[in-house]
Write an enzyme that holds these catalytic residues in place. Sequence first.
Site, mmCIF file in Angstrom:
data_model
loop_
_atom_site.group_PDB
_atom_site.id
_atom_site.type_symbol
_atom_site.label_atom_id
_atom_site.label_comp_id
_atom_site.label_asym_id
_atom_site.label_seq_id
_atom_site.Cartn_x
_atom_site.Cartn_y
_atom_site.Cartn_z
ATOM 1 N N SER A 147 67.460 107.052 -65.028
ATOM 2 C CA SER A 147 68.357 105.857 -65.116
ATOM 3 C C SER A 147 68.939 105.191 -66.000
ATOM 4 O O SER A 147 67.913 105.307 -67.104
ATOM 5 C CB SER A 147 67.627 104.797 -63.920
ATOM 6 N N TYR A 160 59.394 100.653 -62.418
ATOM 7 C CA TYR A 160 60.459 101.298 -61.801
ATOM 8 C C TYR A 160 61.251 101.772 -63.012
ATOM 9 O O TYR A 160 61.529 103.180 -64.099
ATOM 10 C CB TYR A 160 61.898 100.812 -61.069
#
Length: 257
Positions: A147, A160
């Site tokens: 990501s 995350y």
Amino acid sequence: MYLPSFQLKGKTALVTGAGRGIGRALAIGLAEAGADVVLLSRTQSDLDAVAAEIAEATGRKAYAIAADAGTREGVTEAVDRAVREAGRLDILVNNAGMNIRTPALEVTDEEWDAIVQTNLKSAFLMSQTVGRHMKEHGGGRIVNVASVAGHMALRTGVVYGSTKAALIQMTKILALEWAKYGILVNAIGPWYFPTPLTEKLLADESFVAEVTGRTPLKRVGRLEELVGPVVFLSSDAASYVTGQTLYVDGGMTIYGF
């Protein structure tokens, strides 16, 4: 003369988190490029639906295996079954992921463990287990779905972001260690795409405006726009590419403020 190198005919790919969202799109795209596909997630009904879609749309074989990729036992059992049914594994796409958007001061042990297990530990266990198989069979391709949150500080949550940064670093280290076995390891780094994980966020017009305001292409991504990069990294066209993260982000990571 070069275009055939993008084809995946004769290859078998295993995709985690393949029942919906990005994993579903990637599994279908790999099948469209000619690969047979092993679909892995926790929900059998989702996998069965994707397998049927692949068979009807592409004619490729699709194997639906429900398993927990966050435990060594689950991974070992799933990979053993995949090899028995599909014969071999040439491509692994580590896509399984989750997020709990909790402020850092409020993160619980349970939240930390759940996100780390799904986003990072599962990717390592799958890579390690499939990597042993690839080593024995002369090589392969591993593509991790990271990501932009692993590259830039975003309000996606400390856990995350930390797991995605670790996944990018893990990609480099595995690429370094396994190059001698013919195993190429790369990653993609998506920005915002419409998935079950982002559905509520992207329903908020002010949030979408903030996202697109930070994106040179001024829009969120479309799931099919992730397929090409993964097919490329899985194919012979990327035979001299390893240890890299390809950001599929509309230019977000180059944006200056």
